[in-house]
Design a protein around this motif. Structure first.
Motif, PDB file in Angstrom:
ATOM      1  N   ALA A  74      11.016  60.928  31.119  1.00 17.03           N
ATOM      2  CA  ALA A  74      10.298  62.055  31.717  1.00 17.03           C
ATOM      3  C   ALA A  74       9.171  62.544  30.814  1.00 17.03           C
ATOM      4  O   ALA A  74       8.091  62.920  31.285  1.00 17.03           O
ATOM      5  CB  ALA A  74      11.277  63.191  32.017  1.00 17.03           C
ATOM      6  N   ARG A  75       9.414  62.510  29.524  1.00 18.23           N
ATOM      7  CA  ARG A  75       8.425  63.038  28.572  1.00 18.23           C
ATOM      8  C   ARG A  75       7.318  62.046  28.249  1.00 18.23           C
ATOM      9  O   ARG A  75       6.145  62.428  28.113  1.00 18.23           O
ATOM     10  CB  ARG A  75       9.146  63.456  27.293  1.00 18.23           C
ATOM     11  N   PHE A  76       7.665  60.765  28.105  1.00 21.90           N
ATOM     12  CA  PHE A  76       6.698  59.781  27.611  1.00 21.90           C
ATOM     13  C   PHE A  76       6.335  58.685  28.606  1.00 21.90           C
ATOM     14  O   PHE A  76       5.431  57.882  28.344  1.00 21.90           O
ATOM     15  CB  PHE A  76       7.238  59.106  26.342  1.00 21.90           C
ATOM     16  N   GLY A  77       7.031  58.621  29.733  1.00 17.62           N
ATOM     17  CA  GLY A  77       6.877  57.484  30.633  1.00 17.62           C
ATOM     18  C   GLY A  77       5.486  57.285  31.196  1.00 17.62           C
ATOM     19  O   GLY A  77       5.111  56.157  31.538  1.00 17.62           O
ATOM     20  N   ASP A  78       4.709  58.355  31.293  1.00 16.84           N
ATOM     21  CA  ASP A  78       3.344  58.206  31.805  1.00 16.84           C
ATOM     22  C   ASP A  78       2.405  57.568  30.780  1.00 16.84           C
ATOM     23  O   ASP A  78       1.341  57.054  31.150  1.00 16.84           O
ATOM     24  CB  ASP A  78       2.773  59.574  32.209  1.00 16.84           C
ATOM     25  N   ALA A  79       2.792  57.593  29.517  1.00 11.89           N
ATOM     26  CA  ALA A  79       1.906  57.113  28.455  1.00 11.89           C
ATOM     27  C   ALA A  79       2.347  55.802  27.832  1.00 11.89           C
ATOM     28  O   ALA A  79       1.530  55.091  27.239  1.00 11.89           O
ATOM     29  CB  ALA A  79       1.795  58.177  27.352  1.00 11.89           C
ATOM     30  N   VAL A  80       3.631  55.462  27.948  1.00 15.82           N
ATOM     31  CA  VAL A  80       4.151  54.309  27.219  1.00 15.82           C
ATOM     32  C   VAL A  80       5.234  53.621  28.042  1.00 15.82           C
ATOM     33  O   VAL A  80       5.999  54.284  28.756  1.00 15.82           O
ATOM     34  CB  VAL A  80       4.700  54.759  25.839  1.00 15.82           C
ATOM     35  N   ASP A  81       5.286  52.277  27.966  1.00 13.74           N
ATOM     36  CA  ASP A  81       6.382  51.526  28.578  1.00 13.74           C
ATOM     37  C   ASP A  81       7.603  51.639  27.673  1.00 13.74           C
ATOM     38  O   ASP A  81       7.532  51.274  26.489  1.00 13.74           O
ATOM     39  CB  ASP A  81       6.008  50.051  28.726  1.00 13.74           C
ATOM     40  N   LEU A  82       8.701  52.127  28.217  1.00 17.69           N
ATOM     41  CA  LEU A  82       9.932  52.269  27.446  1.00 17.69           C
ATOM     42  C   LEU A  82      10.927  51.193  27.872  1.00 17.69           C
ATOM     43  O   LEU A  82      11.466  51.219  28.987  1.00 17.69           O
ATOM     44  CB  LEU A  82      10.539  53.656  27.650  1.00 17.69           C
ATOM     45  N   GLY A  83      11.147  50.230  26.989  1.00 15.73           N
ATOM     46  CA  GLY A  83      12.120  49.189  27.239  1.00 15.73           C
ATOM     47  C   GLY A  83      13.425  49.485  26.522  1.00 15.73           C
ATOM     48  O   GLY A  83      13.503  50.393  25.692  1.00 15.73           O
ATOM     49  N   ILE A  84      14.444  48.736  26.843  1.00 15.23           N
ATOM     50  CA  ILE A  84      15.738  48.853  26.168  1.00 15.23           C
ATOM     51  C   ILE A  84      16.093  47.493  25.588  1.00 15.23           C
ATOM     52  O   ILE A  84      16.038  46.474  26.282  1.00 15.23           O
ATOM     53  CB  ILE A  84      16.834  49.352  27.124  1.00 15.23           C
ATOM     54  N   GLY A  85      16.436  47.498  24.294  1.00 14.59           N
ATOM     55  CA  GLY A  85      16.726  46.253  23.602  1.00 14.59           C
ATOM     56  C   GLY A  85      18.104  46.203  22.971  1.00 14.59           C
ATOM     57  O   GLY A  85      18.877  47.157  23.051  1.00 14.59           O
ATOM     58  N   THR A  86      18.384  45.076  22.318  1.00 12.24           N
ATOM     59  CA  THR A  86      19.695  44.769  21.747  1.00 12.24           C
ATOM     60  C   THR A  86      20.767  44.814  22.836  1.00 12.24           C
ATOM     61  O   THR A  86      21.871  45.316  22.629  1.00 12.24           O
ATOM     62  CB  THR A  86      20.056  45.702  20.575  1.00 12.24           C
ATOM     63  N   VAL A  87      20.413  44.300  24.007  1.00 14.62           N
ATOM     64  CA  VAL A  87      21.363  44.204  25.115  1.00 14.62           C
ATOM     65  C   VAL A  87      22.155  42.909  24.949  1.00 14.62           C
ATOM     66  O   VAL A  87      21.573  41.822  24.892  1.00 14.62           O
ATOM     67  CB  VAL A  87      20.618  44.207  26.462  1.00 14.62           C
ATOM     68  N   THR A  88      23.478  43.024  24.870  1.00 16.56           N
ATOM     69  CA  THR A  88      24.293  41.845  24.574  1.00 16.56           C
ATOM     70  C   THR A  88      25.441  41.625  25.558  1.00 16.56           C
ATOM     71  O   THR A  88      26.282  40.752  25.337  1.00 16.56           O
ATOM     72  CB  THR A  88      24.873  41.917  23.146  1.00 16.56           C
ATOM     73  N   ASN A  89      25.509  42.426  26.612  1.00 20.77           N
ATOM     74  CA  ASN A  89      26.539  42.186  27.621  1.00 20.77           C
ATOM     75  C   ASN A  89      26.044  42.634  28.989  1.00 20.77           C
ATOM     76  O   ASN A  89      25.077  43.384  29.105  1.00 20.77           O
ATOM     77  CB  ASN A  89      27.862  42.879  27.248  1.00 20.77           C
ATOM     78  N   THR A  90      26.701  42.154  30.028  1.00 19.36           N
ATOM     79  CA  THR A  90      26.219  42.402  31.386  1.00 19.36           C
ATOM     80  C   THR A  90      26.335  43.869  31.785  1.00 19.36           C
ATOM     81  O   THR A  90      25.522  44.355  32.583  1.00 19.36           O
ATOM     82  CB  THR A  90      26.995  41.535  32.391  1.00 19.36           C
ATOM     83  N   ALA A  91      27.323  44.587  31.236  1.00 20.59           N
ATOM     84  CA  ALA A  91      27.468  46.003  31.580  1.00 20.59           C
ATOM     85  C   ALA A  91      26.282  46.811  31.055  1.00 20.59           C
ATOM     86  O   ALA A  91      25.721  47.660  31.760  1.00 20.59           O
ATOM     87  CB  ALA A  91      28.780  46.554  31.023  1.00 20.59           C
ATOM     88  N   ASP A  92      25.901  46.553  29.805  1.00 22.68           N
ATOM     89  CA  ASP A  92      24.736  47.253  29.244  1.00 22.68           C
ATOM     90  C   ASP A  92      23.450  46.846  29.953  1.00 22.68           C
ATOM     91  O   ASP A  92      22.544  47.665  30.144  1.00 22.68           O
ATOM     92  CB  ASP A  92      24.616  46.969  27.749  1.00 22.68           C
TER      93      ASP A  92
END
Length: 227
Positions: A74-92
Motif C-alpha cells: 500500500a505504501r510503496f507499490g505505486d513506485a516499486v515492484d515488490l517481489g518475494i524471495g527465498t521461497v522454498t515450498n509450495t505453501a509459501d
C-alpha cells in the motif's frame, strides 16, 4: 495478473511464460532485502525508492514478511515492484501469490514451482547454477533464471551459457558488487540481483545517507549500461 503470459505453446512448442514486470526489466536492478524483522523494511525502502530503486525482493528469511507485505504494498507499490524471495515450498509460493507479490524468486530449481506460479499468472525466477538446472527452469516456462551463486562463476559464464541457450533470460545473484553489476549486464543479463554490496549495514543501524549514495550509484550504472 502481474505479467502477460505467452500462450503459444501449442503452435510453437514454447512453454507458457509470464513476463517479468516491465518496471523491473527497465531498471535492470533488483535489490534483495534481508532484515532482522519486517518492520525494518520501511525506513530502508523509503531511502531506496528515493534513490531510484524500482524493484525490491523481500526475503522470507525475514520474520513477518508475509504479515507486513500488505502495508508495504500500500505504501510503496505505486513506485516499486515488490517481489518475494527465498521461497522454498509450495505453501509459501501460494501465499506469495495470494498477498500480491509482483514476482517470486526461489534459490532452487523446481519445475513444479514454475508451473504453480505461471498458472497463477505471476512471474517466477528460479535459481540454479549448472546448465542442466538453468535449462530445466527455462524450458518449464520460468520468467527468467537466477544464476546463483553468481560470485562463484562470473560474467563470462553467462556468455558461455548463451552458446547452447541463446534465448536464456538470466538474473545473476550472490556477490554482485558495483563493478560486477556492470560486467554482468554487459554480458547479457536482463537485470542484476544485489544485496549486501548495496545495502551494507542499513538494516543494523547504518548510515541511511550512505545507503542512498550506494543505491544511486547502482541505479546509475544499470541505467548507463542500458543506454
Amino acid at each position: 495478473m502481474t505479467g502477460e503470459a505467452m500462450t503459444g505453446e501449442a503452435m510453437t512448442g514454447e512453454p507458457r511464460r509470464v513476463a517479468l514486470p516491465q518496471r523491473t526489466v527497465d531498471s535492470r536492478l533488483i535489490v534483495v532485502a534481508r532484515a532482522k524483522r519486517a518492520e525494518d523494511y520501511d525506513a530502508v525502502l523509503d531511502v531506496l525508492v528515493d534513490a531510484g530503486i524500482r524493484s525490491v525482493e523481500l526475503t522470507l528469511t525475514t520474520p513477518g514478511t508475509f504479515e507486513h507485505f500488505p502495508q508495504l504494498l500500500a505504501r510503496f507499490g505505486d513506485a516499486v515492484d515488490l517481489g518475494i524471495g527465498t521461497v522454498t515450498n509450495t505453501a509459501d509460493l501460494a501465499r506469495a501469490i495470494e498477498v500480491g507479490a509482483a514476482y517470486i524468486v526461489t534459490p532452487i530449481t523446481s519445475t513444479g514451482f514454475v508451473t504453480q506460479a505461471t498458472d497463477a499468472g505471476v512471474p517466477i525466477v528460479p535459481g540454479g547454477l549448472t546448465p542442466t538446472e538453468l535449462f530445466a527452469s527455462w524450458s518449464a516456462g520460468a520468467s527468467a533464471v537466477k544464476v546463483f551463486p553468481a560470485g562463484q562463476v562470473g560474467p563470462a559464464y553467462l556468455k558461455d551459457l548463451r552458446g547452447p541457450f541463446p534465448d536464456l533470460v538470466a538474473v545473476p545473484s550472490g556477490g554482485v558488487d558495483l563493478a560486477g553489476a556492470e560486467a554482468w549486464l554487459r554480458a547479457g543479463a536482463v537485470a542484476v540481483s544485489v544485496g549486501g554490496p548495496l545495502l551494507g549495514d542499513a538494516f543494523s543501524g547504518g548510515d541511511l545517507a550512505a545507503l542512498r549514495e550506494r543505491a544511486a550509484a547502482f541505479v546509475e550504472v544499470c541505467a548507463r549500461d542500458s543506454a
